[in-house]
Write a protein that holds these residues in place. Structure first.
Motif, PDB file in Angstrom:
ATOM      1  N   ASN A   1      35.569  39.527  39.482  1.00 31.47           N
ATOM      2  CA  ASN A   1      36.165  40.712  38.930  1.00 31.47           C
ATOM      3  C   ASN A   1      36.135  41.751  40.033  1.00 31.47           C
ATOM      4  O   ASN A   1      35.390  42.117  40.895  1.00 31.47           O
ATOM      5  CB  ASN A   1      35.371  40.946  37.787  1.00 31.47           C
ATOM      6  CG  ASN A   1      35.023  39.732  36.852  1.00 31.47           C
ATOM      7  OD1 ASN A   1      35.816  39.500  36.054  1.00 31.47           O
ATOM      8  ND2 ASN A   1      33.790  38.937  36.979  1.00 31.47           N
TER       9      ASN A   1
ATOM     10  N   SER B   1      48.476  53.628  35.813  1.00 32.35           N
ATOM     11  CA  SER B   1      49.133  52.517  35.088  1.00 32.35           C
ATOM     12  C   SER B   1      50.816  52.889  35.143  1.00 32.35           C
ATOM     13  O   SER B   1      51.454  52.018  35.307  1.00 32.35           O
ATOM     14  CB  SER B   1      48.782  52.766  33.611  1.00 32.35           C
ATOM     15  OG  SER B   1      47.441  52.347  33.341  1.00 32.35           O
TER      16      SER B   1
ATOM     17  N   ASN C   1      39.774  46.152  36.593  1.00 31.08           N
ATOM     18  CA  ASN C   1      39.062  46.952  35.672  1.00 31.08           C
ATOM     19  C   ASN C   1      39.199  48.136  36.417  1.00 31.08           C
ATOM     20  O   ASN C   1      39.004  48.543  37.613  1.00 31.08           O
ATOM     21  CB  ASN C   1      37.701  46.649  35.578  1.00 31.08           C
ATOM     22  CG  ASN C   1      37.499  45.240  34.736  1.00 31.08           C
ATOM     23  OD1 ASN C   1      38.035  45.038  33.780  1.00 31.08           O
ATOM     24  ND2 ASN C   1      37.041  44.263  35.552  1.00 31.08           N
TER      25      ASN C   1
ATOM     26  N   TRP D   1      33.578  42.669  30.716  1.00 26.23           N
ATOM     27  CA  TRP D   1      34.636  42.940  31.755  1.00 26.23           C
ATOM     28  C   TRP D   1      35.026  41.690  32.397  1.00 26.23           C
ATOM     29  O   TRP D   1      35.911  41.530  33.107  1.00 26.23           O
ATOM     30  CB  TRP D   1      34.188  44.059  32.768  1.00 26.23           C
ATOM     31  CG  TRP D   1      33.743  45.395  32.215  1.00 26.23           C
ATOM     32  CD1 TRP D   1      33.813  45.768  31.116  1.00 26.23           C
ATOM     33  CD2 TRP D   1      33.257  46.309  33.135  1.00 26.23           C
ATOM     34  NE1 TRP D   1      33.213  46.866  31.080  1.00 26.23           N
ATOM     35  CE2 TRP D   1      33.093  47.506  32.236  1.00 26.23           C
ATOM     36  CE3 TRP D   1      32.907  46.591  34.377  1.00 26.23           C
ATOM     37  CZ2 TRP D   1      32.595  48.654  32.637  1.00 26.23           C
ATOM     38  CZ3 TRP D   1      32.674  47.923  34.929  1.00 26.23           C
ATOM     39  CH2 TRP D   1      32.236  48.864  34.059  1.00 26.23           C
TER      40      TRP D   1
ATOM     41  N   ASP E   1      40.584  36.219  37.788  1.00 26.15           N
ATOM     42  CA  ASP E   1      41.938  35.638  37.831  1.00 26.15           C
ATOM     43  C   ASP E   1      41.967  34.134  37.755  1.00 26.15           C
ATOM     44  O   ASP E   1      42.984  33.561  37.280  1.00 26.15           O
ATOM     45  CB  ASP E   1      42.565  36.085  39.333  1.00 26.15           C
ATOM     46  CG  ASP E   1      42.797  37.438  39.554  1.00 26.15           C
ATOM     47  OD1 ASP E   1      43.192  38.059  38.311  1.00 26.15           O
ATOM     48  OD2 ASP E   1      42.685  38.012  40.674  1.00 26.15           O
TER      49      ASP E   1
ATOM     50  N   VAL F   1      50.638  43.438  38.104  1.00 26.90           N
ATOM     51  CA  VAL F   1      48.913  43.423  37.568  1.00 26.90           C
ATOM     52  C   VAL F   1      48.701  44.100  36.401  1.00 26.90           C
ATOM     53  O   VAL F   1      49.536  44.661  35.734  1.00 26.90           O
ATOM     54  CB  VAL F   1      48.386  44.425  38.825  1.00 26.90           C
ATOM     55  CG1 VAL F   1      48.611  44.187  40.300  1.00 26.90           C
ATOM     56  CG2 VAL F   1      48.863  46.004  38.506  1.00 26.90           C
ATOM     57  N   ALA F   2      47.540  43.680  35.962  1.00 20.92           N
ATOM     58  CA  ALA F   2      46.917  43.820  34.665  1.00 20.92           C
ATOM     59  C   ALA F   2      45.912  44.999  34.865  1.00 20.92           C
ATOM     60  O   ALA F   2      44.901  44.518  35.733  1.00 20.92           O
ATOM     61  CB  ALA F   2      46.499  42.676  33.879  1.00 20.92           C
TER      62      ALA F   2
ATOM     63  N   ARG G   1      45.573  38.908  43.760  1.00 19.04           N
ATOM     64  CA  ARG G   1      44.630  39.507  42.759  1.00 19.04           C
ATOM     65  C   ARG G   1      45.712  40.064  41.769  1.00 19.04           C
ATOM     66  O   ARG G   1      46.406  40.917  42.142  1.00 19.04           O
ATOM     67  CB  ARG G   1      43.653  40.422  43.296  1.00 19.04           C
ATOM     68  CG  ARG G   1      42.503  39.859  44.509  1.00 19.04           C
ATOM     69  CD  ARG G   1      42.038  38.598  44.127  1.00 19.04           C
ATOM     70  NE  ARG G   1      41.415  38.485  42.877  1.00 19.04           N
ATOM     71  CZ  ARG G   1      40.033  38.583  42.704  1.00 19.04           C
ATOM     72  NH1 ARG G   1      39.342  38.682  43.787  1.00 19.04           N
ATOM     73  NH2 ARG G   1      39.429  38.399  41.402  1.00 19.04           N
ATOM     74  N   ARG G   2      45.267  39.835  40.439  1.00 23.32           N
ATOM     75  CA  ARG G   2      46.050  40.249  39.626  1.00 23.32           C
ATOM     76  C   ARG G   2      45.606  41.293  38.413  1.00 23.32           C
ATOM     77  O   ARG G   2      46.258  41.929  37.768  1.00 23.32           O
ATOM     78  CB  ARG G   2      46.651  38.936  38.631  1.00 23.32           C
ATOM     79  CG  ARG G   2      47.691  38.347  39.421  1.00 23.32           C
ATOM     80  CD  ARG G   2      49.151  39.089  39.792  1.00 23.32           C
ATOM     81  NE  ARG G   2      49.985  38.548  40.775  1.00 23.32           N
ATOM     82  CZ  ARG G   2      50.307  38.722  41.961  1.00 23.32           C
ATOM     83  NH1 ARG G   2      49.434  39.663  42.734  1.00 23.32           N
ATOM     84  NH2 ARG G   2      50.948  38.105  42.709  1.00 23.32           N
ATOM     85  N   ARG G   3      44.054  41.047  38.244  1.00 23.26           N
ATOM     86  CA  ARG G   3      43.587  41.738  37.107  1.00 23.26           C
ATOM     87  C   ARG G   3      42.415  42.752  37.715  1.00 23.26           C
ATOM     88  O   ARG G   3      41.728  42.284  38.714  1.00 23.26           O
ATOM     89  CB  ARG G   3      42.656  40.535  36.213  1.00 23.26           C
ATOM     90  CG  ARG G   3      43.738  39.713  35.537  1.00 23.26           C
ATOM     91  CD  ARG G   3      42.920  39.064  34.641  1.00 23.26           C
ATOM     92  NE  ARG G   3      43.580  37.732  34.127  1.00 23.26           N
ATOM     93  CZ  ARG G   3      43.112  36.775  33.412  1.00 23.26           C
ATOM     94  NH1 ARG G   3      41.808  36.398  33.051  1.00 23.26           N
ATOM     95  NH2 ARG G   3      44.136  35.695  32.919  1.00 23.26           N
TER      96      ARG G   3
ATOM     97  N   ALA H   1      36.621  38.828  33.498  1.00 23.62           N
ATOM     98  CA  ALA H   1      37.854  38.069  33.180  1.00 23.62           C
ATOM     99  C   ALA H   1      38.589  37.651  34.501  1.00 23.62           C
ATOM    100  O   ALA H   1      39.458  38.331  34.900  1.00 23.62           O
ATOM    101  CB  ALA H   1      38.734  38.937  32.515  1.00 23.62           C
TER     102      ALA H   1
ATOM    103  N   ARG I   1      42.978  47.134  33.271  1.00 25.53           N
ATOM    104  CA  ARG I   1      42.195  47.551  31.875  1.00 25.53           C
ATOM    105  C   ARG I   1      41.124  48.642  32.089  1.00 25.53           C
ATOM    106  O   ARG I   1      40.430  48.860  33.259  1.00 25.53           O
ATOM    107  CB  ARG I   1      41.336  46.265  31.764  1.00 25.53           C
ATOM    108  CG  ARG I   1      40.509  46.365  30.682  1.00 25.53           C
ATOM    109  CD  ARG I   1      39.930  45.041  30.119  1.00 25.53           C
ATOM    110  NE  ARG I   1      38.969  44.436  31.210  1.00 25.53           N
ATOM    111  CZ  ARG I   1      38.482  43.233  31.125  1.00 25.53           C
ATOM    112  NH1 ARG I   1      38.422  42.538  29.912  1.00 25.53           N
ATOM    113  NH2 ARG I   1      37.717  42.909  32.106  1.00 25.53           N
TER     114      ARG I   1
END
Length: 286
Positions: A149, A201, A181, A257, A261, A210-211, A177-179, A259, A213
């Motif tokens: 993460n 964002s 925090n 948190w 990739d 990318v996501a 890398r896509r996710r 989650a 959060r």
């Protein structure tokens, strides 16, 4: 490079290692302060965090009032072990010094690496979570490439947003890398923190796949600087201040948190550090 780097994180899967969270951000965003406080808060709540130091100078040890230790790079000369890199305090906060450049890691003999990986794997499996104070991506991309993460630490300063976005772009484009925090540090209040996240964002949504959060914020609080002068974590020395309360709340939520990739189970962090360092060197030619 993208597909190969992604595949590296899925190799050699094991099932008994704790999740790893790598914290990064622009210079002056307070990354080291945040990750140190979260580690201290987790330890004081009865968890077993392993704080991984990749920044030179033993800054985490000094900040948290711990003894300094040898660095990972020094083991190639001293022929010591993982125990020489590890320091702990009275309430179970463990700090390990893995400071070494990519070149220093790859120059270690295979025999030494096998021994160190075995020692670290036993230590890692005995902890509940890894919190990684990651080096700057330009200096050493491996920790941010392999961590389960990623936590981007931003401050309201425009330069922090610029540097944070630039690192996101490289992590997405070069290392798949896509996710991410996102934690905002040193915000005056919730509204300012949310505004910082919204700006990031908006830009990332236009140009990056990318996501992001939102996970929370740490308020601007001069008590943090005072606690660093005293060489004690704020969550211990000034437990009632706003920053300490925020860090305890964030630490409580941190396991949620998780989650990554990839859903593939991973090998030991130190084993990944070696194999990925070597593979990236082969891919880039240096």
């Amino acid at each position: 490079m993208v597909d190969q780097a992604s595949g590296l994180r899925q190799a050699n899967a094991q099932s008994h290692y704790p999740p790893a969270f790598a914290f990064f951000g622009g210079e002056g965003s307070g990354v080291s302060s945040v990750v140190g406080e979260l580690a201290a808060a987790l330890a004081m709540s009865g968890q077993r965090p392993l704080l991984v130091e990749h920044q030179p100078g033993n800054h985490q040890a000094r900040r948290l009032g711990l003894p300094t230790s040898a660095s990972f790079a020094s083991l190639s000369i001293s022929l010591g072990g993982v125990s020489d890199l590890l320091v702990s305090n009275r309430y179970g906060l463990n700090l390990i010094n893995l400071v070494a450049s990519s070149e220093e890691r790859t120059r270690m003999s295979p025999r030494l690496w096998r021994r160190l990986v075995s020692e670290f794997a036993a230590l890692e499996a005995d902890n509940s979570v890894l919190l990684i104070d990651a080096p700057q991506l330009v200096d050493d991309p491996t920790p941010l490439c392999i961590a389960d993460n990623l936590v981007l630490v931003l401050s309201p300063d425009a330069e922090s947003l610029t540097q944070g976005y630039a690192t996101l772009k490289r992590l997405a484009g070069d290392y798949a890398r896509r996710r991410f925090n996102v934690l905002v540090n040193r915000a005056r209040d919730f509204d300012e923190a949310q505004a910082v996240f919204t700006r990031l964002s908006a830009v990332a949504g236009d140009y990056l796949s990318v996501a992001l959060r939102w996970v929370g914020f740490v308020p601007l609080d001069n008590t943090l600087r005072k606690s660093q002068t005293l060489r004690r974590p704020t969550v211990e020395a000034f437990a009632d201040c706003e920053a300490a309360q925020a860090c305890r709340q964030l630490a409580q939520m941190l396991p949620r948190w998780h989650a990554p990739d990839s859903n593939a189970q991973r090998s030991s962090y130190l084993e990944q550090l070696l194999t990925t360092t070597k593979s990236l060197a082969d891919l880039t030619g240096h």
